[in-house]
Design a protein around this motif. Structure first.
Motif, PDB file in Angstrom:
ATOM      1  N   GLY A 297       0.932  -1.160  -0.121  1.00  0.00           N
ATOM      2  CA  GLY A 297       0.049  -0.032   0.137  1.00  0.00           C
ATOM      3  C   GLY A 297       0.803   1.272  -0.109  1.00  0.00           C
TER       4      GLY A 297
ATOM      5  N   TYR B 225      -7.809   2.208  -4.282  1.00  0.00           N
ATOM      6  CA  TYR B 225      -7.916   1.292  -3.227  1.00  0.00           C
ATOM      7  C   TYR B 225      -9.160   0.519  -3.328  1.00  0.00           C
ATOM      8  CZ  TYR B 225      -3.897   3.403  -0.429  1.00  0.00           C
ATOM      9  OH  TYR B 225      -2.850   3.929  -0.109  1.00  0.00           O
TER      10      TYR B 225
ATOM     11  N   SER C  70      -7.476   4.917   1.912  1.00  0.00           N
ATOM     12  CA  SER C  70      -6.771   3.755   2.809  1.00  0.00           C
ATOM     13  C   SER C  70      -7.344   3.203   3.973  1.00  0.00           C
ATOM     14  CB  SER C  70      -5.351   4.265   3.051  1.00  0.00           C
ATOM     15  OG  SER C  70      -5.234   5.373   3.502  1.00  0.00           O
TER      16      SER C  70
END
Length: 497
Positions: free
Chosen positions: A144, A332, A464
């Protein structure tokens, strides 16, 4: 599919010991995704080797994406990629990212290195150099986190550092450049500069010498440097700025250098052209020479953006939906595992905001109304051309943790009106959504820097964070954000700051 096959082959090679033993020994495997410049998206997950770093015997630890091995297709030999800021700053160099040209500019005393994301060719002090094995700089995502990575050995050695591979521990040992006692320049100066002038009608800068000049062109993105080697110009001893009237060139600055630029002459004259927003060397300028002159000519000018008809009796507000087209922004997965792109969140929020403001009696100019690629420079130009009273750029945030959420509103440093607008917009969004207010920091974002009116950039939440991403995908919540921004803009305008 092709990338998956390559990944499987690498795993098989690793299993049977066919990768170079120096790379295999002591290496930890990690899974990363490489950014593809052509598609402007990340690749399928790829398994590769983590690489340790030391600088002068001390561990050098990246904050985000670790150093790693990149295996060029068709080659079993890996090249180490490392975060550009980590290695550059460790070697006392500065880094600049030029978004429009996707260039990384590394500066350290006598060295100027320009790397272009996805390109196998670099510029070193203005000269084209092929990167080893054709391995370019580019983006890498790991767990990520994202980072711009560059070939370690190439950058380190260009900055004068030593590099050694220690296979037993999968470590690259970097040695800082040694301080050398300055010696005599390799050759004598070539002559004097006898004239430096800008012709407004011809849009040409002419550097005239008493000899056939040798020069190097250094493309610095928003600046262009012409280094005239072995040239002395006493008028520039303490710096000199030329008067310029041009849509493409903001100013021309001249500096007399000694032998500090590394060209091997006692003196070098550096002429720096500061370029207008949206102007690049490749698209709008040409450099030529002949007899005793070097000439820089403006070959074109950026087109002015089209602005829709506006009611002169109404206040105009510019709205900038972040990203778009081949610039997706943060990506995401939602609760169903489907990728959500930032550009697909900022546009509906911006359109909702436009509807609210138009209903309240304002002119609205949108920098994009569909899935279009618009440069940062053009976004600012459109707002300026419309003579907007206020500029609002809408984005979504991301971080390397899943539990952090909240709203930020940014303004340009030292802009009193920008700060006042940011505080009103931040308060409006937090009140309308009930979200966590994270404050109103200042930032040197291009769309804030190059707009001529009070400007803010709203980070509406963190993609996120799964819970906040779910809210950002909800049209009702998007409407609340739009309403909060509109309330903040109106409160700022009514306060008459």
């Amino acid at each position: 599919m092709k990338k998956r096959i390559i990944t499987l082959l690498l795993l098989m090679l690793w299993a049977v010991g066919l990768l170079p033993s120096a790379m295999a020994a002591g290496a930890e495997q990690i899974t990363v995704r490489f950014y593809d410049e052509a598609s402007r998206s990340y690749s399928e997950p790829t398994v590769t080797d983590r690489v340790n770093l030391t600088l002068d015997g001390e561990a050098l630890i990246p904050q985000d994406v670790p150093a790693l091995a990149y295996y060029p297709e068709g080659s079993a030999n890996g090249r180490t990629l490392v975060p550009v800021r980590l290695i550059s700053e460790a070697l006392d160099a500065t880094v600049t990212w030029v978004a429009e040209t996707r260039q990384i500019i590394i500066l350290r005393e006598e060295s100027t290195i320009v790397l272009t994301a996805g390109s196998a060719t670099a510029l070193v002090d203005g000269q084209a150099v092929e990167l080893p094995d054709g391995v370019p700089a580019g983006g890498v995502m790991w767990e990520g986190k994202e980072s711009t990575m560059v070939p370690l050995r190439f950058v380190s050695e260009q900055l004068g550092a030593g590099v050694e591979w220690i296979g037993e521990t999968a470590t690259v040992a970097i040695t800082s450049p040694t301080e050398e006692t300055p010696g005599q320049p390799e050759t004598a100066d070539l002559g004097q500069i006898t004239g430096l002038a800008f012709d407004q009608e011809a849009q040409t800068l002419t550097i005239t010498a008493d000899h056939t000049p040798q020069y190097r062109v250094v493309d610095l993105g928003d600046r262009l440097a012409i280094d005239v080697l072995g040239a002395v110009y006493p008028e520039a001893e303490n710096g000199l700025t030329l008067p310029v009237e041009s849509q493409a060139i903001l100013s021309v600055r001249c500096y007399q250098h000694g032998d500090d630029l590394g060209y091997g002459y006692p003196h070098t004259l550096r002429v720096v052209l500061d370029l207008a927003s949206g102007v690049s060397y490749a698209q709008y300028l040409s450099v030529s020479s002949g007899e005793n002159q070097v000439r820089v000519t403006v070959t074109g000018e950026p087109e002015e953006p089209e602005v829709p008809p506006l009611d002169p009796a109404k206040i105009t507000i510019a709205i900038d939906p972040g990203h778009g087209g081949n610039q997706p922004g943060a990506v995401y997965p939602d609760e169903n595992g489907e990728d959500v792109q930032e550009k697909d969140l900022t546009l509906p929020m911006s359109l909702m905001l436009a509807d609210i403001l138009e209903e309240r009696g304002y002119n609205v100019v949108l920098t994009r109304t569909g899935d279009d690629s618009v440069s940062l420079a053009d976004r600012a130009k459109m707002a300026n051309a419309a003579q907007a009273e206020v500029f609002v750029s809408i984005h979504c945030n991301a971080l390397d943790r899943t539990d952090y959420e909240g709203i930020f509103t940014y303004y340009y440093p030292n802009s009193t009106r920008g700060e006042a607008l940011a505080k009103q917009v931040q308060a409006g969004v937090v009140t309308a959504t009930g979200g966590i207010g994270r404050g109103t920091p200042s930032a040197n974002f291009q769309v804030l820097r190059e707009t001529t009116m009070p400007a803010v950039l709203v980070e509406t939440g963190f993609m996120s964070c799964p819970a906040e991403l779910a809210r950002l995908c909800d049209p009702d919540y998007q409407q609340q954000i739009a309403l909060g921004i509109a309330d903040g803009v109106e409160a700022y305008l009514k306060a008459g700051t």
